[in-house]
Design a protein around this motif. Structure first.
Motif, PDB file in Angstrom:
ATOM      1  N   LEU A   1       0.738  -1.010  -0.245  1.00 10.97           N
ATOM      2  CA  LEU A   1       0.190  -0.217   0.330  1.00 10.97           C
ATOM      3  C   LEU A   1       0.486   1.799  -0.207  1.00 10.97           C
ATOM      4  CD1 LEU A   1      -2.687   0.814   0.030  1.00 10.97           C
ATOM      5  CD2 LEU A   1      -2.980   0.956   2.386  1.00 10.97           C
ATOM      6  N   GLU A   2       1.790   1.521   0.869  1.00 14.54           N
ATOM      7  CA  GLU A   2       2.651   2.551   0.679  1.00 14.54           C
ATOM      8  C   GLU A   2       3.142   2.154  -0.544  1.00 14.54           C
ATOM      9  OE1 GLU A   2       7.436   3.735   3.028  1.00 14.54           O
ATOM     10  OE2 GLU A   2       5.677   1.848   3.728  1.00 14.54           O
TER      11      GLU A   2
ATOM     12  N   PHE B   1       0.217 -14.763  -1.354  1.00 14.84           N
ATOM     13  CA  PHE B   1      -0.275 -14.327  -2.459  1.00 14.84           C
ATOM     14  C   PHE B   1       0.293 -14.264  -4.168  1.00 14.84           C
ATOM     15  CE2 PHE B   1       0.330 -10.863   0.003  1.00 14.84           C
ATOM     16  CZ  PHE B   1      -1.126 -10.026   0.485  1.00 14.84           C
ATOM     17  N   ALA B   2      -0.213 -15.804  -4.438  1.00 18.49           N
ATOM     18  CA  ALA B   2      -0.458 -16.713  -5.573  1.00 18.49           C
ATOM     19  C   ALA B   2      -1.195 -16.285  -6.267  1.00 18.49           C
ATOM     20  CB  ALA B   2      -1.182 -18.280  -4.781  1.00 18.49           C
ATOM     21  N   GLY B   3      -1.543 -15.367  -6.684  1.00 19.92           N
ATOM     22  CA  GLY B   3      -2.268 -14.792  -7.638  1.00 19.92           C
ATOM     23  C   GLY B   3      -1.204 -12.901  -8.053  1.00 19.92           C
TER      24      GLY B   3
ATOM     25  N   ALA C   1      -5.456  -6.747  -2.573  1.00 18.67           N
ATOM     26  CA  ALA C   1      -5.497  -6.935  -1.054  1.00 18.67           C
ATOM     27  C   ALA C   1      -5.031  -5.451  -0.580  1.00 18.67           C
ATOM     28  CB  ALA C   1      -5.034  -7.973  -0.175  1.00 18.67           C
ATOM     29  N   ALA C   2      -4.167  -4.027  -0.913  1.00 18.82           N
ATOM     30  CA  ALA C   2      -3.921  -3.841  -0.935  1.00 18.82           C
ATOM     31  C   ALA C   2      -5.353  -1.968  -1.399  1.00 18.82           C
ATOM     32  CB  ALA C   2      -2.902  -3.330  -1.636  1.00 18.82           C
ATOM     33  N   LEU C   3      -5.602  -2.357  -2.189  1.00 23.61           N
ATOM     34  CA  LEU C   3      -6.519  -1.271  -2.365  1.00 23.61           C
ATOM     35  C   LEU C   3      -7.395  -1.391  -1.560  1.00 23.61           C
ATOM     36  CD1 LEU C   3      -7.687   0.431  -4.089  1.00 23.61           C
ATOM     37  CD2 LEU C   3      -8.765  -1.346  -5.609  1.00 23.61           C
TER      38      LEU C   3
END
Length: 262
Positions: A43-44, A74-76, A84-86
């Motif tokens: 995210l940062e 995070f296999a994707g 996920a960050a969003l």
């Protein structure tokens, strides 16, 4: 408190202790803690650079981890990590829509805008890339995350206005104002934040009052909402100040029936 683990047998005897904190920290992190750390680091990075310019290697390096470790969580790959960050950022932004303490409706809107622009300032690059669209990592899922934030903003705004169930015109009014806020935030970033946040906030509150007045002329529910808002405003509040400024712009009225005739 757990004691610090001993130096690994294969570590050089003269290796400075300060070079090994991340590896020690890694051993102490649970699965969930490590995942949250990777999301926070991502995210940062996404907040300081457009998403398409951030790679998994960047995230791994910033987190003091390996690329395979990032893939383990995070296999994707980058897309899953970005989402996920969003989602984490969306949850944080949604929490900032809550204003604690009493206040008139416009004072509460002002508080929400203060928190909103604080978030925009903290996540400038990522915010801009997200709302402009066109990012290589933009998908239907990321768009849904953003739309959910807008729905939360709609519900919270209506709550501050004292409206439980909004009709189509009142809903359109609030949604349109939220779009104005988003566009103003993007322009504010593009123009180097030349306008002070407080000034931009006050203008957006005035914008809402003005848009409400225009909608009230066409919709009874909007008219009742605006009347209720104005009734709760202090004499020196934002709404009263706007009305006073608008009156000052109007030409003086006269009892002369011929005034204005040619």
């Amino acid at each position: 408190m757990a004691a610090r683990s001993a130096t690994p047998p294969d570590a050089p005897a003269d290796e400075p202790a300060e070079e090994r904190p991340r590896r020690a920290s890694y051993r102490r992190l649970s699965v969930e803690q490590r995942r949250e750390q990777l999301i926070a680091v991502a995210l940062e990075l996404f907040s300081s650079r457009p998403p398409e310019e951030v790679g998994l290697d960047d995230v791994a390096q910033a987190a003091g981890a390996s690329r395979p470790l990032v893939y383990r969580y995070f296999a994707g790959g980058k897309q899953q990590l970005y989402e996920a960050a969003l989602r984490s950022a969306a949850e944080e932004l949604s929490r900032r829509f809550t204003v604690s303490g009493p206040g008139s409706p416009t004072e509460q809107l002002s508080g929400v805008l203060d928190a909103y622009f604080d978030f925009v300032a903290e996540h400038a690059a990522g915010y801009g890339a997200l709302l402009r669209g066109g990012s290589v990592v933009e998908t239907a899922r990321t768009s849904a995350i953003v739309d959910e934030v807008r729905r939360v903003a709609l519900r919270r705004t209506l709550r501050y206005l004292g409206v439980r169930t909004a009709g189509p015109r009142l809903t359109l009014l609030v949604r349109s104002w939220i779009s104005v806020v988003e566009a103003s935030a993007l322009s504010w970033l593009d123009e180097g934040r030349q306008i002070p946040k407080e000034s931009l906030r006050d203008w957006l509150v005035d914008e809402f009052v003005a848009m409400s007045a225009a909608t009230a002329a066409h919709d009874r529910q909007a008219a009742r909402m605006l009347a209720g808002v104005l009734a709760l405003e202090p004499p020196d509040g934002p709404a009263a100040a706007l009305v006073a400024r608008l009156r000052a712009l109007l030409p003086e009225q006269s009892d002369d029936p011929d005034r204005g005739r040619t």
